[in-house]
Each structure stands twice: as structure tokens, then as C-alpha cells.
Design a protein around this motif. Structure first.
Motif, PDB file in Angstrom:
ATOM      1  N   PRO A  76       0.829  -1.216   0.000  1.00 41.49           N
ATOM      2  CA  PRO A  76       0.000   0.000   0.000  1.00 41.49           C
ATOM      3  C   PRO A  76       0.860   1.262   0.000  1.00 41.49           C
ATOM      4  O   PRO A  76       2.076   1.198   0.209  1.00 41.49           O
ATOM      5  CB  PRO A  76      -0.797  -0.096   1.304  1.00 41.49           C
ATOM      6  N   ASP A  77       0.213   2.405  -0.210  1.00 46.17           N
ATOM      7  CA  ASP A  77       0.915   3.680  -0.102  1.00 46.17           C
ATOM      8  C   ASP A  77       1.545   3.771   1.283  1.00 46.17           C
ATOM      9  O   ASP A  77       0.944   3.347   2.274  1.00 46.17           O
ATOM     10  CB  ASP A  77      -0.076   4.840  -0.273  1.00 46.17           C
ATOM     11  N   ALA A  78       2.736   4.331   1.340  1.00 48.12           N
ATOM     12  CA  ALA A  78       3.469   4.548   2.604  1.00 48.12           C
ATOM     13  C   ALA A  78       3.946   3.248   3.250  1.00 48.12           C
ATOM     14  O   ALA A  78       4.316   3.233   4.424  1.00 48.12           O
ATOM     15  CB  ALA A  78       2.647   5.363   3.602  1.00 48.12           C
ATOM     16  N   ASN A 132       9.217  -1.096  -8.664  1.00 50.65           N
ATOM     17  CA  ASN A 132       8.500  -0.410  -7.599  1.00 50.65           C
ATOM     18  C   ASN A 132       7.058  -0.281  -8.081  1.00 50.65           C
ATOM     19  O   ASN A 132       6.757   0.568  -8.899  1.00 50.65           O
ATOM     20  CB  ASN A 132       9.153   0.963  -7.406  1.00 50.65           C
ATOM     21  N   ARG A 133       6.165  -1.165  -7.593  1.00 48.89           N
ATOM     22  CA  ARG A 133       4.870  -1.473  -8.215  1.00 48.89           C
ATOM     23  C   ARG A 133       5.163  -2.168  -9.546  1.00 48.89           C
ATOM     24  O   ARG A 133       6.295  -2.111 -10.042  1.00 48.89           O
ATOM     25  CB  ARG A 133       3.991  -0.261  -8.440  1.00 48.89           C
ATOM     26  N   SER A 134       4.121  -2.751 -10.124  1.00 51.90           N
ATOM     27  CA  SER A 134       4.391  -3.629 -11.258  1.00 51.90           C
ATOM     28  C   SER A 134       3.102  -3.958 -11.987  1.00 51.90           C
ATOM     29  O   SER A 134       2.065  -3.337 -11.734  1.00 51.90           O
ATOM     30  CB  SER A 134       4.993  -4.935 -10.729  1.00 51.90           C
ATOM     31  N   ALA A 217      -5.017  11.034  -4.095  1.00 47.90           N
ATOM     32  CA  ALA A 217      -5.309   9.640  -4.478  1.00 47.90           C
ATOM     33  C   ALA A 217      -4.971   8.686  -3.323  1.00 47.90           C
ATOM     34  O   ALA A 217      -5.582   7.624  -3.191  1.00 47.90           O
ATOM     35  CB  ALA A 217      -4.508   9.268  -5.715  1.00 47.90           C
ATOM     36  N   ASP A 218      -3.993   9.089  -2.497  1.00 44.31           N
ATOM     37  CA  ASP A 218      -3.616   8.226  -1.377  1.00 44.31           C
ATOM     38  C   ASP A 218      -4.796   8.047  -0.408  1.00 44.31           C
ATOM     39  O   ASP A 218      -5.044   6.954   0.096  1.00 44.31           O
ATOM     40  CB  ASP A 218      -2.413   8.815  -0.616  1.00 44.31           C
ATOM     41  N   LEU A 219      -5.512   9.159  -0.165  1.00 37.00           N
ATOM     42  CA  LEU A 219      -6.672   9.069   0.740  1.00 37.00           C
ATOM     43  C   LEU A 219      -7.818   8.324   0.084  1.00 37.00           C
ATOM     44  O   LEU A 219      -8.524   7.550   0.722  1.00 37.00           O
ATOM     45  CB  LEU A 219      -7.135  10.464   1.145  1.00 37.00           C
TER      46      LEU A 219
END
Ligand code: AMP
Ligand code: MG
Length: 307
Positions: A76-78, A132-134, A217-219
Motif C-alpha cells: 500500500p501507499d506509505a 517499484n509497483r508492477s 489519491a492516497d486518501l
């Protein structure tokens, strides 16, 4: 056995999802876990050792130039994808590593099949590539926001859920193809808790130097936390294979996430066991000749300097 390798052998099996196992993130994994045997105070020394080991093996991998390693980082983000890369790869020769980040696909990328943008940057033999993501975003963010499928212009828009099972199969097949052709696939999922994500987001909001890391977008994605946990679990259950298993790395403690990720990557390199190329007798002869020529020249210039 190398003490450093012993540690890695001990740490990594517990992180691996056995192929075929159905997992549920919330039930089966603790994001705050740090393996009973490692303490925070030991962590930096152990990470140094891991990094040193990676450096040695990467040099051999590069020299041998027959296997490549693709590291796939999801989370996930962070969850610490960027900082994990920074800390784990800090010792390796930049010439032998490529790091790629995958965000929203461009118009050009959307005009190809979804694996295209990833396949074109799969590492060469002898190199380590980090994603980094894929392509896994294609069964994660795209599943949560199915309207993202529209610009992908598939021959037929899926009317049911079967597209995700199909994509798991496609991804598994593609990874198998890579592995059979000498590119090892190392998959790490950084497992962050909801609470820790909120803490890290707040840090980003409160520190102007970290604002750039935070987006609306993170929220948007955080509000769908439970849905994400479900699609992560489904992905992990269906794409952990004999040839490319997933590792779930607890990510609430950054020091442990780095150590565990370094260990997973090092374990793969130890398995590959790359060797420096053997020198042919003819080459050895040439080397000996070159050596005596150089030694003679150095001797002459020393003598000249004296005289
Ligand atoms: P970041 O990792 O913070 O730079 O954000 C990249 C964003 O791109 C994330 O919100 C991802 O979910 C999104 N993303 C990555 N791959 C895809 C994809 N194939 N389709 C749509 N969005 C994607
Ligand atoms: Mg983001």
C-alpha cells in the motif's frame, strides 16, 4: 557455512507463501511482527551484513551474466517501497541494477497489452531489476477501480469477475516463462497496518519536505482499505507459485522490513550461486605474458628514475 547465509536461511522461509495456500492478510499476517529472534539493536549490523552479501553476489551475477533477477515490490501507499529500495540496494554497483516505478499507464502504454511496459524493462542477464509497483497493479488498483479497464481497450469489457482469475493465470504463465529463461522473479509484499499508514500520512502532511509524497489519491485508496486487503489477499493466494512465490514482509517497523527484504533477495542470489567465469588455459597464458611485459616495463622505468 557463511554465518550471514545461515541468518538468511533462518529468516526467509517464514515469510514465503506456500504455493496453493489461501491466505487472508488480516488473519494470517501481523504487520508489526519482527520475527522473535532479531532485535532492533541488532538490525543495523545485520542489514550491513546482508548488504555486503548482496554486493558480493551481485558482482558474481554480473560477471557470470547468465541469470537475471527481477525484484517485484508491492504494498500500500506509505508501506516503504522507496525507502526499502534505497536501503537494501545501497551497496550494489549501480551499473548492475535498474529500478523502475510503475504509475498510471501513459497513452502509449495503454495502446499495448498490459504486460508490455513491464516486459520491455525486464533485467538483462547479469543484472538485478527492481519494480517499484508492477503488473500486479492490474489486479489491484484496476480491480478496485474497474473503470480503469475502459482505456485498456480489451476486445471485450468483462461482465463478471472472471477477468481477475484470467489475469492471475496470465501473470503466472509469464513469470514461469521468465524463470525458465533464466530470469528469477523475487516477489515481496510490504504488509502495512492501517494505523501505521495513518501515522506515516500525517508525517507527510505535517512536514513540508514530505508534501510531495502525499496525494489526494492516497486518501481515496485508504478509504477503500478493506477492499484492498481483500484484493491483496486474493492476489497472494493465486499468484504464489513454485517458480515465483510471494513473500509477505511485515512493514510497520521499517528496520525489519529492510532486513527481511534484503534477506529474501540474498536468499535468491545464494540459490543462483553465480560464479566468476573460469579462465581458459589460452587466456591464462596470455595473462602471464601480459604480466611479465608489465613487470619488465615497471622495472625499466624505476631503474630510469633512479639513474
Ligand atoms: P506512487 O507509487 O505513489 O507514485 O503512485 C503510483 C500510482 O499509480 C498508484 O496510485 C498506483 O495505484 C497507480 N498505478 C500503478 N499502476 C497502475 C495501472 N496499471 N493502472 C492504473 N493505475 C496504476
Ligand atoms: Mg502514492
Amino acid at each position: 557455512m557463511d554465518e550471514r547465509v545461515r541468518f538468511i536461511r533462518k529468516l526467509t522461509p517464514a515469510l514465503r507463501i506456500p504455493p496453493g495456500r489461501t491466505v487472508e492478510l488480516g488473519r494470517d499476517f501481523d504487520p508489526a511482527s519482527t520475527d522473535g529472534s532479531v532485535s532492533r539493536s541488532d538490525a543495523s549490523g545485520l542489514l550491513d551484513q546482508g548488504v555486503e552479501l548482496l554486493t558480493e553476489y551481485q558482482d558474481r551475477l554480473y560477471a557470470q551474466a547468465s541469470s537475471g533477477v527481477l525484484v517485484v515490490l508491492q504494498g500500500p501507499d506509505a508501506s516503504g517501497k522507496d525507502s526499502t529500495i534505497k536501503h537494501v540496494m545501497r551497496g550494489v554497483n549501480p551499473q548492475g541494477v535498474d529500478v523502475r516505478s510503475f504509475g498510471e499507464p501513459s497513452a502509449e502504454e495503454l495502446s499495448h497489452d498490459y504486460l508490455w511496459r513491464c516486459h520491455r524493462v525486464v533485467p538483462q542477464r547479469g543484472r538485478i531489476g527492481v519494480f517499484n509497483r508492477s503488473y500486479y497493479e492490474e489486479v489491484l488498483v484496476v480491480r478496485i477501480h474497474p473503470e480503469l479497464l475502459v482505456p485498456e481497450r480489451l476486445p471485450e469489457l468483462p461482465k463478471d469477475e472472471s477477468i481477475w482469475a484470467r489475469r492471475y493465470r496470465e501473470i503466472n504463465d509469464w513469470e514461469r516463462y521468465l524463470v525458465e529463461n533464466g530470469i528469477r522473479v523475487v516477489k515481496v509484499f510490504l504488509n502495512l497496518s492501517r494505523r501505521e499508514q495513518a501515522k506515516r500520512f500525517l508525517k507527510r502532511i505535517d512536514d513540508p519536505r514530505k508534501h510531495w509524497k502525499f496525494s489526494a489519491a492516497d486518501l481515496r485508496d485508504r478509504r477503500r482499505w478493506d477492499d484492498y486487503q481483500r484484493v491483496y489477499s486474493d492476489m497472494l493466494s493465486h499468484t504464489s507459485t513454485e517458480w515465483a512465490p510471494w513473500h509477505v514482509v511485515p512493514a510497520d517497523h521499517k528496520w525489519f522490513a529492510r532486513l527481511a527484504t534484503a534477506a529474501v533477495l540474498a536468499q535468491t542470489l545464494v540459490e543462483i550461486d553465480p560464479r566468476y567465469p573460469e579462465v581458459e588455459p589460452a587466456t591464462r597464458k596470455q595473462m602471464a605474458k601480459a604480466r611479465s611485459e608489465l613487470v619488465a616495463e615497471v622495472g625499466r622505468s624505476k631503474a630510469a628514475a633512479k639513474g
